[in-house]
Design a protein around this motif. Sequence first.
Motif, PDB file in Angstrom:
ATOM      1  N   ASN A  16      12.683  -8.883   1.790  1.00 27.66           N
ATOM      2  CA  ASN A  16      11.677  -8.270   2.656  1.00 27.66           C
ATOM      3  C   ASN A  16      10.261  -8.618   2.197  1.00 27.66           C
ATOM      4  O   ASN A  16       9.395  -8.923   3.006  1.00 27.66           O
ATOM      5  CB  ASN A  16      11.870  -6.760   2.716  1.00 27.66           C
ATOM      6  N   GLY A  17      10.023  -8.594   0.894  1.00 26.84           N
ATOM      7  CA  GLY A  17       8.708  -8.972   0.376  1.00 26.84           C
ATOM      8  C   GLY A  17       8.407 -10.440   0.632  1.00 26.84           C
ATOM      9  O   GLY A  17       7.285 -10.802   0.987  1.00 26.84           O
ATOM     10  N   GLY A  18       9.397 -11.298   0.439  1.00 24.81           N
ATOM     11  CA  GLY A  18       9.229 -12.718   0.722  1.00 24.81           C
ATOM     12  C   GLY A  18       8.942 -12.964   2.193  1.00 24.81           C
ATOM     13  O   GLY A  18       8.140 -13.823   2.552  1.00 24.81           O
ATOM     14  N   THR A  19       9.596 -12.184   3.049  1.00 21.50           N
ATOM     15  CA  THR A  19       9.359 -12.302   4.491  1.00 21.50           C
ATOM     16  C   THR A  19       7.910 -11.966   4.823  1.00 21.50           C
ATOM     17  O   THR A  19       7.273 -12.663   5.616  1.00 21.50           O
ATOM     18  CB  THR A  19      10.321 -11.382   5.270  1.00 21.50           C
ATOM     19  N   ASP A  20       7.387 -10.894   4.231  1.00 23.84           N
ATOM     20  CA  ASP A  20       5.982 -10.530   4.477  1.00 23.84           C
ATOM     21  C   ASP A  20       5.057 -11.695   4.146  1.00 23.84           C
ATOM     22  O   ASP A  20       4.172 -12.044   4.932  1.00 23.84           O
ATOM     23  CB  ASP A  20       5.590  -9.307   3.645  1.00 23.84           C
ATOM     24  N   VAL A  21       5.275 -12.301   2.999  1.00 23.59           N
ATOM     25  CA  VAL A  21       4.441 -13.425   2.565  1.00 23.59           C
ATOM     26  C   VAL A  21       4.584 -14.602   3.534  1.00 23.59           C
ATOM     27  O   VAL A  21       3.598 -15.173   3.995  1.00 23.59           O
ATOM     28  CB  VAL A  21       4.817 -13.866   1.129  1.00 23.59           C
ATOM     29  N   PHE A  22       5.811 -14.981   3.829  1.00 25.37           N
ATOM     30  CA  PHE A  22       6.081 -16.119   4.706  1.00 25.37           C
ATOM     31  C   PHE A  22       5.431 -15.929   6.075  1.00 25.37           C
ATOM     32  O   PHE A  22       4.759 -16.825   6.595  1.00 25.37           O
ATOM     33  CB  PHE A  22       7.599 -16.299   4.841  1.00 25.37           C
TER      34      PHE A  22
END
Length: 175
Positions: A16-22
């Motif tokens: 979920n955190g990686g998705t926010d960044v992406f």
Amino acid sequence: MGNTFGAGHDQLYLSNGGTDVFVEVLLLAVSGLARCPWEYRFGGLVALQDQELMGRGAVGFDLAEVHWGRTAPQRDAAKQFVLRAIGLAGRRYRWELLGYEPPHALAYLRRFHEVVTAFEPPETEPARDVLPDLSELGCCVRHRVLSSVAHLDGCLFCRGSRGEAYGTGLGSEWR
């Protein structure tokens, strides 16, 4: 729980955190490059991956569900746009808006570039086109990023998906 962006089994899987960044880094680039209806619609799709709106672990898309165009030149132009946007994001386009240095963003972008490069847009329209209509899109004037009209409480950066309070609404920030 995480999210996938890809084509069939060839995917970029992100926490979920990686998705926010992406989503943040890709949205900045797509919004900066979009010039024609398909490009704006693709930007709207990226904007809809905002987990603050759609729910954590509830976003992602399959490239096969995108209508890339009716003709080979249209499909090629659409794919080249996505690859240009990924490249622009990889050059840290407007990352100063993030307020942090995303340590894994370049790896996410490289992987998504591989997925898109390997993907061949189908000649037929998908059963379900995930691109939003142009009438469903807005643009935050303050941050110059696309957003969904259905969620005009602010763009991804106005709402501060990382908890910051930018505090905008429907005022002069939107057109």
